[in-house]
Design an enzyme around this catalytic site. Structure first.
Site, mmCIF file in Angstrom:
data_model
loop_
_atom_site.group_PDB
_atom_site.id
_atom_site.type_symbol
_atom_site.label_atom_id
_atom_site.label_comp_id
_atom_site.label_asym_id
_atom_site.label_seq_id
_atom_site.Cartn_x
_atom_site.Cartn_y
_atom_site.Cartn_z
ATOM 1 N N ASP A 33 -8.172 4.168 0.879
ATOM 2 C CA ASP A 33 -7.648 3.784 2.110
ATOM 3 C C ASP A 33 -8.185 4.460 3.210
ATOM 4 O O ASP A 33 -8.585 5.699 3.409
ATOM 5 C CB ASP A 33 -6.447 5.191 1.663
ATOM 6 C CG ASP A 33 -5.751 5.764 2.624
ATOM 7 O OD1 ASP A 33 -5.282 5.439 3.816
ATOM 8 O OD2 ASP A 33 -5.028 7.445 2.110
ATOM 9 N N CYS A 80 -1.523 0.559 7.415
ATOM 10 C CA CYS A 80 -2.468 0.619 7.759
ATOM 11 C C CYS A 80 -3.794 -0.769 6.872
ATOM 12 O O CYS A 80 -3.847 -1.848 7.197
ATOM 13 C CB CYS A 80 -3.620 1.351 6.892
ATOM 14 S SG CYS A 80 -3.400 3.248 8.371
ATOM 15 N N ARG A 81 -3.991 -0.439 5.290
ATOM 16 C CA ARG A 81 -3.923 -1.765 4.857
ATOM 17 C C ARG A 81 -3.030 -3.016 4.975
ATOM 18 O O ARG A 81 -3.399 -3.969 5.031
ATOM 19 C CB ARG A 81 -4.238 -0.885 3.413
ATOM 20 C CG ARG A 81 -5.624 -0.172 3.535
ATOM 21 C CD ARG A 81 -5.278 0.425 1.911
ATOM 22 N NE ARG A 81 -4.126 1.516 2.343
ATOM 23 C CZ ARG A 81 -4.095 2.687 0.947
ATOM 24 N NH1 ARG A 81 -5.220 1.720 -0.269
ATOM 25 N NH2 ARG A 81 -3.683 2.891 0.629
ATOM 26 N N CYS A 125 1.003 -1.304 0.005
ATOM 27 C CA CYS A 125 0.242 0.233 0.019
ATOM 28 C C CYS A 125 0.947 1.377 0.207
ATOM 29 O O CYS A 125 1.693 0.669 -0.121
ATOM 30 C CB CYS A 125 -0.691 -0.393 1.093
ATOM 31 S SG CYS A 125 -0.870 0.203 2.645
HETATM 32 P P1 4NP Z 1 -1.777 2.259 4.319
HETATM 33 O O1 4NP Z 1 -2.280 4.272 4.293
HETATM 34 O O2 4NP Z 1 -1.161 2.803 2.860
HETATM 35 O O3 4NP Z 1 -3.014 2.004 3.930
HETATM 36 O O4 4NP Z 1 -0.186 2.133 5.107
HETATM 37 C C1 4NP Z 1 -2.058 5.365 4.595
HETATM 38 C C2 4NP Z 1 -1.099 5.869 6.001
HETATM 39 C C3 4NP Z 1 -0.566 7.224 6.033
HETATM 40 C C4 4NP Z 1 -0.895 7.429 4.868
HETATM 41 C C5 4NP Z 1 -1.596 7.242 4.069
HETATM 42 C C6 4NP Z 1 -2.353 6.470 3.500
HETATM 43 N N1 4NP Z 1 -0.277 9.022 5.334
HETATM 44 O O5 4NP Z 1 -0.700 10.082 4.118
HETATM 45 O O6 4NP Z 1 0.705 9.856 5.820
#
Ligand code: 4NP
Length: 146
Positions: A117, A8-9, A3
Site C-alpha cells: 500500500d 492508489c493500486r 485494493c
Molecule cells: P489503495 O490505497 O488501497 O491502494 O487505494 C489506500 C488508499 C487509502 C487508504 C489506504 C490505502 N486510506 O487509509 O485512506
C-alpha cells in the site's frame, strides 16, 4: 482489480490491464474493499505515475466492491493478503472463491507477494507499485489472450 481504497493500486492495475487487452472482448474494472473513498478520483500520485507512462486514469472514480462483482467477473485480482481475506469472506460459493487471486501470484508464483500500500509513503512507492503491476498485467494479458 481490487485494493482497499480503490484510489492508489487498483486504478493503476485497471488502467494497465485495459491498455493491454482487446476492449471488444474484455471488461476491466476496479473496486475497493472499504468504500471509504467512494466517488473520489484516484490519488494524484497514481494519476501522475500513470501519465509518465502515457496512461490516463484520471476519469476513474472509486467504488466499493459488491457481491454482484463476484458473480459477474471471471477473474478477481487483489493486491494483498488483507484484500484476499476480505474478498474471500464475501464469496458465497467455491466458484466465486476460485476466481479470487493475488495479482503478483501471476508474475511471481509461489512467492506470496503483496503489492504494498503506497498511500502513506512517497512518490517512489507509487513508481514501484506501477512497475510491479506492469509486469503482472503483461503476464495476465498474455495468458487471457492466448
Ligand atoms: P489503495 O490505497 O488501497 O491502494 O487505494 C489506500 C488508499 C487509502 C487508504 C489506504 C490505502 N486510506 O487509509 O485512506
Amino acid at each position: 482489480m481490487v485494493c482497499l481504497g480503490n484510489i492508489c493500486r487498483s486504478p493503476l492495475a485497471e488502467g494497465l490491464m485495459r491498455s493491454k487487452l482487446n476492449f471488444t472482448k474484455f471488461t476491466v474494472d476496479s473496486a475497493g474493499t472499504s468504500g471509504g473513498h467512494k466517488g473520489e478520483a484516484s490519488d494524484k500520485r497514481s494519476i501522475e505515475i500513470a501519465m509518465q507512462h502515457d496512461l490516463d486514469i484520471s476519469d476513474q472514480r472509486s467504488r466499493k466492491l459488491t457481491q454482484e462483482d463476484l458473480e459477474e467477473f471471471d477473474y478477481i485480482y487483489v493486491m494483498d493478503s488483507k484484500n484476499l481475506e476480505d474478498v474471500q469472506r464475501m464469496a458465497v460459493d467455491d466458484t466465486q472463491r476460485s476466481k479470487i487471486k493475488k495479482i503478483l501470484d501471476e508474475a511471481f508464483p509461489g512467492e506470496n507477494l503483496d503489492v504494498p500500500d503506497p498511500y502513506y509513503g512517497g512518490k517512489q512507492g507509487f513508481a514501484s507499485v506501477y512497475k510491479m503491476l506492469d509486469q503482472a498485467t503483461d503476464i495476465i494479458a498474455k495468458k487471457l489472450q492466448s
